[in-house]
Design an enzyme around this catalytic site. Structure first.
Site, short mmCIF file in Angstrom:
data_model
loop_
_atom_site.label_atom_id
_atom_site.label_comp_id
_atom_site.label_asym_id
_atom_site.label_seq_id
_atom_site.Cartn_x
_atom_site.Cartn_y
_atom_site.Cartn_z
CG ASP A 20 6.98 -16.10 -18.13
OD1 ASP A 20 8.10 -15.65 -17.84
OD2 ASP A 20 6.76 -17.29 -18.40
CE LYS B 72 12.36 -19.12 -15.50
NZ LYS B 72 11.58 -19.27 -16.71
CD GLN C 192 11.16 -22.28 -18.66
OE1 GLN C 192 10.79 -21.63 -17.69
NE2 GLN C 192 12.11 -21.85 -19.46
N1 GUN Z 1 11.82 -20.00 -22.13
C1 GUN Z 1 12.90 -19.21 -22.34
N2 GUN Z 1 12.78 -18.04 -21.67
C2 GUN Z 1 11.59 -18.10 -21.02
C3 GUN Z 1 10.93 -17.20 -20.14
O1 GUN Z 1 11.39 -16.09 -19.83
N3 GUN Z 1 9.73 -17.65 -19.67
C4 GUN Z 1 9.20 -18.86 -20.01
N4 GUN Z 1 8.01 -19.19 -19.50
N5 GUN Z 1 9.80 -19.71 -20.81
C5 GUN Z 1 11.00 -19.32 -21.32
#
Ligand code: GUN
Length: 310
Positions: A116, A49, A93
């Site tokens: 998100d 990211k 996350q």
């Molecule tokens: N963990 C696995 N996929 C995601 C996601 O799309 N966003 C976040 N914040 N954590 C994750």
């Protein structure tokens, strides 16, 4: 003849468009990512990211907190970021350590900064068909279908999986695009009978190779959202055709695993009309859509602040 839907080209196109928009802004958007603990997969996702943000010109900050942090201290950190005018997007996350409630944490992120799209306010807005910050993975699926010219309107779409992150928002977005949508899950009886009717089949269940030839209608669009680790060579032999198998067995021998979706690719390739590979399919779009959401969050906040000042 099956058509493989590559996430790479679409993700690059989305990121290019975001980068062009960012260049026009007086100051770039800012994304703040919080990672708690030392989950290895999370470390990889977060670094992807941050790398993508850098590529498109979005400023990114990364706070890495110990697994022992209390929920109160994590919420305080989020409160500070919610109030920080320089921050446009906040992402925590997942997964979080078991002593911290994901629900409470996700609700604490300000809806305008919730890139998100997991805050219930944004989920509710999606449910009502209003403008929102949509969850990145299902938004990426819609983007992929549209950019490949696949018609959604009027089609029978079946989503296998009902998570808040993928299954439920995916169903809402397909509905918004005027598909006739069915959601299936682990308690669905006669799953095959339902998936067999799908013009568009989305698999998001978290079981390696679960969707097999019998689940797929001839010529269907099959979207594989799963990411599972397969460590067993005999399972790999069931999942991959000759073209792919050597590479996968090599990965298992060298790294201990190979990544597989929720669909059996060997069988899907023989039945589906369109198919997304794992890796190289939907996964790449999730990060690209996060960039798009961060840009959107930034634009929305700037417009609102200009409006409040005028
Ligand atoms: N963990 C696995 N996929 C995601 C996601 O799309 N966003 C976040 N914040 N954590 C994750």
């Amino acid at each position: 003849m099956i058509k493989i839907l590559s996430g790479k080209e679409i993700a690059e196109a989305i990121k290019h468009e975001v980068a062009e928009e960012v260049k026009k802004m007086p100051t770039p958007p800012c994304l703040h990512v919080i990672r708690v603990g030392d989950d290895q997969a999370s470390a990889v996702y977060v670094s992807n990211k941050i790398k993508s943000a850098c590529e498109v010109g979005i400023i990114s900050h990364h706070t890495h907190l110990p697994a022992t942090i209390t929920q109160v201290d994590l919420l305080e950190k989020i409160r500070q970021l919610n109030e920080d005018e320089s921050v446009d997007g906040i992402l925590v996350q997942l997964p979080l350590p078991s002593h911290i409630s994901e629900e409470v944490v996700l609700e604490s992120i300000h809806p305008e900064k919730d890139v998100d799209g997991f805050n219930p306010i944004n989920a509710g807005r999606l449910f009502q068909g209003k403008q929102t910050l949509p969850p990145c993975t299902p938004a990426g699926v819609i983007e992929m279908l549209k950019r490949y010219g696949i018609v959604i309107e009027g089609k029978k779409a079946v989503v296998v999986g009902r998570s808040n992150i993928v299954g439920k928002p995916m169903a809402m977005m397909l509905l918004q695009e005027n598909a006739t949508v069915t959601i299936c899950h682990s308690r669905t009886t006669n799953l095959q009978e339902i998936t067999n009717q799908a013009d568009i089949l989305v698999a998001a269940i978290g079981k390696a190779g679960f969707i097999r030839s019998d689940h797929i209608k001839e010529g269907a669009v099959v979207i594989d959202v799963g990411i599972n680790k397969v460590t067993d060579e005999s399972l790999a032999r069931e999942l991959f055709d000759e073209d792919e198998l050597d590479k996968r067995l090599k990965a298992i021998r060298e790294k201990g695993f190979t990544l597989v979706g929720d669909v059996n690719p060997k069988e899907a390739k023989q039945k589906a009309g369109f198919f997304t590979p794992v890796p190289g399919g939907v996964g790449l779009l999730t990060v690209a859509m996060l960039m798009k959401n961060t840009l959107r969050a930034s634009n929305l906040r700037r417009k609102k602040s200009a409006f409040n000042k005028s």
